[in-house]
Design a protein around this motif. Structure first.
Motif, short mmCIF file in Angstrom:
data_model
loop_
_atom_site.label_atom_id
_atom_site.label_comp_id
_atom_site.label_asym_id
_atom_site.label_seq_id
_atom_site.Cartn_x
_atom_site.Cartn_y
_atom_site.Cartn_z
N ILE A 177 60.77 36.94 56.80
CA ILE A 177 61.64 37.92 57.48
C ILE A 177 60.79 38.85 58.33
CG2 ILE A 177 63.09 39.95 57.07
CD1 ILE A 177 64.84 38.09 55.88
N LYS A 178 59.70 39.35 57.71
CA LYS A 178 58.82 40.29 58.44
C LYS A 178 58.18 39.61 59.65
CE LYS A 178 56.46 42.13 54.75
NZ LYS A 178 55.34 42.88 54.20
N ALA A 179 57.92 38.30 59.50
CA ALA A 179 57.28 37.57 60.61
C ALA A 179 58.29 37.10 61.64
CB ALA A 179 56.51 36.37 60.04
N GLY A 180 59.59 37.38 61.38
CA GLY A 180 60.63 36.97 62.32
C GLY A 180 60.96 35.48 62.24
N LYS A 181 60.58 34.83 61.13
CA LYS A 181 60.83 33.39 61.00
C LYS A 181 62.12 33.08 60.24
CE LYS A 181 56.37 32.38 59.56
NZ LYS A 181 55.45 31.52 58.88
N MET A 182 62.76 34.09 59.67
CA MET A 182 63.98 33.86 58.87
C MET A 182 64.95 35.01 59.12
SD MET A 182 64.22 33.27 54.76
CE MET A 182 65.52 32.26 54.08
N SER A 183 66.26 34.68 59.14
CA SER A 183 67.27 35.72 59.36
C SER A 183 67.70 36.31 58.01
CB SER A 183 68.49 35.14 60.07
OG SER A 183 69.20 34.31 59.19
N ASP A 428 53.66 49.69 60.03
CA ASP A 428 53.36 50.42 61.26
C ASP A 428 52.36 49.59 62.10
OD1 ASP A 428 52.63 52.14 63.24
OD2 ASP A 428 52.17 53.83 61.90
N ASP A 429 52.77 49.20 63.27
CA ASP A 429 51.89 48.39 64.12
C ASP A 429 50.64 49.16 64.56
OD1 ASP A 429 53.21 46.06 63.87
OD2 ASP A 429 54.34 46.22 65.73
N ALA A 430 50.68 50.49 64.38
CA ALA A 430 49.50 51.29 64.73
C ALA A 430 48.43 51.25 63.63
CB ALA A 430 49.91 52.74 65.00
N LEU A 431 48.77 50.69 62.48
CA LEU A 431 47.78 50.60 61.39
C LEU A 431 46.59 49.76 61.86
CD1 LEU A 431 47.23 51.20 58.34
CD2 LEU A 431 48.30 49.00 57.84
N ASP A 432 45.39 50.32 61.66
CA ASP A 432 44.18 49.64 62.14
C ASP A 432 43.77 48.58 61.11
OD1 ASP A 432 41.86 48.90 63.35
OD2 ASP A 432 40.74 50.71 62.81
N ILE A 433 44.31 47.39 61.25
CA ILE A 433 44.06 46.32 60.28
C ILE A 433 44.18 44.96 60.96
CG2 ILE A 433 46.50 46.14 59.56
CD1 ILE A 433 45.47 45.79 56.66
N ASP A 434 43.35 44.03 60.54
CA ASP A 434 43.52 42.64 60.96
C ASP A 434 43.20 41.75 59.77
OD1 ASP A 434 40.76 42.16 60.75
OD2 ASP A 434 40.41 42.82 62.82
N GLU A 435 43.26 40.44 59.99
CA GLU A 435 43.17 39.51 58.86
C GLU A 435 41.78 39.47 58.20
OE1 GLU A 435 43.96 38.92 61.91
OE2 GLU A 435 43.03 37.10 62.74
N THR A 436 40.78 40.04 58.85
CA THR A 436 39.45 40.06 58.24
C THR A 436 39.27 41.25 57.28
OG1 THR A 436 38.46 41.42 59.97
CG2 THR A 436 38.47 39.03 60.33
N CYS A 437 40.23 42.16 57.31
CA CYS A 437 40.11 43.36 56.46
C CYS A 437 40.42 43.03 55.00
CB CYS A 437 41.06 44.44 56.95
SG CYS A 437 40.61 45.11 58.57
N VAL A 438 40.04 43.96 54.13
CA VAL A 438 40.35 43.85 52.69
C VAL A 438 41.31 44.98 52.35
CG1 VAL A 438 39.38 44.00 50.37
CG2 VAL A 438 38.10 42.82 52.17
N PRO A 461 50.59 42.99 56.51
CA PRO A 461 51.21 43.74 57.61
C PRO A 461 51.92 42.78 58.57
CG PRO A 461 48.81 44.09 57.51
CD PRO A 461 49.13 43.07 56.50
N PRO A 462 53.11 43.18 59.06
CA PRO A 462 53.86 42.30 59.97
C PRO A 462 53.02 41.83 61.17
CG PRO A 462 55.22 44.13 59.30
CD PRO A 462 53.86 44.40 58.75
N LYS A 463 52.17 42.70 61.69
CA LYS A 463 51.43 42.29 62.89
C LYS A 463 50.42 41.18 62.59
CE LYS A 463 47.79 45.83 63.15
NZ LYS A 463 47.29 46.94 63.98
N VAL A 464 49.98 41.08 61.33
CA VAL A 464 49.11 39.98 60.94
C VAL A 464 49.95 38.73 60.68
CG1 VAL A 464 47.52 39.16 59.14
CG2 VAL A 464 47.32 41.50 60.00
N LEU A 465 51.08 38.91 60.00
CA LEU A 465 51.97 37.77 59.72
C LEU A 465 52.43 37.10 61.01
CD1 LEU A 465 54.17 39.37 56.91
CD2 LEU A 465 52.67 37.38 56.63
N LYS A 466 52.70 37.90 62.02
CA LYS A 466 53.20 37.34 63.28
C LYS A 466 52.16 36.46 63.96
CE LYS A 466 56.69 40.83 64.01
NZ LYS A 466 56.85 42.25 64.31
N LYS A 467 50.91 36.59 63.57
CA LYS A 467 49.87 35.70 64.11
C LYS A 467 49.83 34.37 63.37
CE LYS A 467 46.43 39.17 64.36
NZ LYS A 467 45.00 39.47 64.26
#
Ligand code: FES
Length: 581
Positions: A177-183, A428-438, A461-467
């Motif tokens: 849902i968070k990744a926009g893949k399911m309604s 929050d898409d402003a959160l400073d995080i990517d998939e290499t973080c812990v 985080p949704p912004k990582v899931l969307k990748k």
């Protein structure tokens, strides 16, 4: 191990209440007769307490009233006197803040109920996650003959041609849902498909794991763990269990006879083979503490290392408990362990015989569900116990549920001070995080939450899931659901709320995880860690208003020893002062 049965007939403890002609005997016996029991039932036959965790608010155990009738039938057939006794039912899906906070309360209540009442033997009628360990812990602390029968798992969930595993699908779909893949509409439709029948979660989650642990420990009849809740054979199992406990009482076959160090070692290896829940770690450590068996986190790591995960069930694999049952269930797994030299074959069970005799003829009917060792899901299926300056007293990770590429990783910490902080910022898409973080979550351990909730598998985080990323390293002092998955470091001890080093991690610190080396390292100097710990202030207890929450907060011990209360450890036996009437 050979067991020498006690002499029979002999006077049982229930006769202190019901045998004789004193005023007190008449008081106890006469009042019970208001339910229509004939006088000859009080002739010294075993009184069997069917300790029932049925509750309409414990849906996984919602069918246990019917099952109790089958247990009773078995007890009557064997010449016992069954009495059904409702006990504290810690429902996983309704209790707040978490059912785990009530495991010790339930264990304490059950222990007192067993000892204070005229019970010669007990059938522990359980199913949902915490109901199984809590009743086993209570029984262990009285050492009254006891046997487990579980309610069995739900049938497979199916949604649009795919298996829907309890919990596992829920975590997956909420990420979709968070990744926009399911309604949201599809999510609601899937909800209907998840829980098709009576029973516990149908994945190898905590309920199925603990049912398997009870069987591997020798505390349930062989084959109990996997029979679906609605299968007629579940009712047969209940009836056979009722028959068996009567003889156990006559023989005085006690929990302490069965739950030896060898039995725990069998259970730990079984957990590796089935890809069982990390929750089994805290429950078995606590249970061992009740029977005085010296079990440690090191035992978990040592015994699990060379055990391949051969059961292909969610969350580690593909199938569900229904298919595990059709394939032959736990006896097949125990047989495999025995053939590989990984089972103490002479461990005693509730049958009065040894475990090997019960499993040696088991047949595997589906080699994709229970795989040969050379096609295992993972070669090292046990629980990895990590240590280092971030977890001086240990932390755990389930390799079979983790991503191999992340098992050795160095990443920048993104810290959440507690679960509310996580919820406030993760989307929050402003959160400073990517998939290499812990991702690091604090203050969710036994004292911190309180109750050590199952939030350790925090969603990405949704912004990582969307990748398209589906896993990141997550570290906390929390637990995770047995139905969950991911490269998740749990049970970090000492917990943050007790002043463990987890408390002083800051966003931007570098963390190294090396599962093969069993290492969890915060890349700071000892001096820096010591300086930060000096500045650290313990958080206010989350709920400091008194009552059980206060007792829990003050008495609970660390996850590394099972999160039991210190004063509940050990066996206090079955003796009780005479009544005062
Ligand atoms: Fe009860 Fe899973 S929530 S068994």
């Amino acid at each position: 191990m050979t067991f020498k049965p006690a002499q029979w007939p002999r006077k049982l403890r229930s006769q202190e209440w019901y045998g004789g002609t004193s005023r007190d005997n008449i008081y106890h016996r006469g009042w019970l007769k208001n339910q229509g029991y004939p006088h000859d039932l009080f002739d010294g036959r075993p009184v069997i307490g069917i300790l029932n965790t049925w509750s309409e608010l414990t849906p996984c155990n919602g069918h246990l009233r019917e099952l109790a009738e089958k247990v009773k039938a078995g007890v009557w057939e064997a010449g016992g006197f069954p009495v059904e006794v409702p006990v504290f039912s810690a429902s996983e899906n309704t209790f707040r803040p978490t059912a785990m906070m009530y495991r010790n309360l339930a264990a304490m209540a059950v222990e007192e109920q067993m000892r204070a009442q005229p019970i010669d033997g007990a059938v522990l009628l359980v199913g949902c996650d915490k109901t199984t360990p809590s009743l086993m812990m209570g029984a262990a602390s009285t050492d009254i003959p006891s046997i487990v029968v579980t309610g069995g798992p739900m049938l497979n969930g199916w949604f649009r041609g795919e298996r829907v595993g309890s919990g596992t699908a829920l975590w997956q779909m909420s990420e979709d849902i968070k990744a926009g893949k399911m309604s949201q509409e599809d999510f609601l439709e899937a909800e209907q498909a998840m829980s098709r029948s009576s029973g516990t979660c149908n994945t190898m989650g905590t309920a199925s794991t603990m049912a398997s642990m009870a069987e591997a420990l020798g505390m349930a009849l062989s084959g109990n763990a996997a029979i679906p809740g609605v299968d007629a054979r579940r009712r047969v199992m209940a009836q056979l269990t009722g028959r068996r406990i009567v003889q156990m009482v006559k023989d005085d076959l006690k929990p302490s006879d069965i739950m030896t160090k060898a039995a725990f070692e069998n259970a730990i290896r079984t957990n590796g083979a089935i890809g069982g829940s990390t929750n089994a770690v805290v429950h078995l450590l606590a249970l061992a503490g009740r029977v005085g068996v010296d079990l440690t986190l090191e035992d978990w790591d040592r015994l699990g290392r060379d055990v391949p995960t051969i059961v292909n069930l969610m969350p580690s694999g593909k199938y569900l408990m229904e298919e595990f049952f059709y394939a032959g269930g736990l006896p097949v797994v125990l047989k495999r362990l025995g053939e590989a030299g990984l089972l103490h074959r002479d461990a005693l069970t509730v049958s009065g015989g040894v475990i090997w005799d019960e499993v040696k003829d088991a047949v595997n009917w589906n080699e994709d569900v229970i795989r040969p060792a050379d096609k295992a899901l993972t070669a090292s299926g046990g629980i990895a116990v990590l240590r280092g300056n971030l977890a001086p007293q240990g932390a755990v990770l389930k390799p079979s549920a983790a991503t191999p590429a992340l098992m050795r990783h160095r990443g920048r910490a993104v810290v959440f001070e507690d679960i509310d902080d996580y919820k406030a910022r993760i989307n929050d898409d402003a959160l400073d995080i990517d998939e290499t973080c812990v991702m690091v979550l604090k203050n969710c351990g036994p004292k911190g939450y309180p109750g050590m909730s199952e939030v350790g598998n925090m969603g990405l985080p949704p912004k990582v899931l969307k990748k398209g990323i589906t896993d990141m390293i997550r570290i906390s002092d929390a637990r995770m659901s047995g139905t969950a998955y991911g490269t998740v470091v749990l049970h970090t001890a000492p917990e943050a709320a007790a002043g463990g080093p987890l408390a002083i991690v800051r966003t931007g610190d570098m963390i190294e995880l090396d599962v093969e080396a069993r290492r969890l390292h915060l890349d700071l100097s000892d001096e820096e860690i010591a300086a930060r710990l000096d500045e650290w202030q313990p958080p206010e207890p989350p709920v400091a208003t008194g009552g059980y929450t206060r007792l829990y907060h003050d008495a609970v011990e660390g996850a590394d020893t099972g999160a039991d209360f210190g004063f509940l450890k050990g066996c206090r036996g079955r003796e009780v002062p005479r009544d005062s009437h």
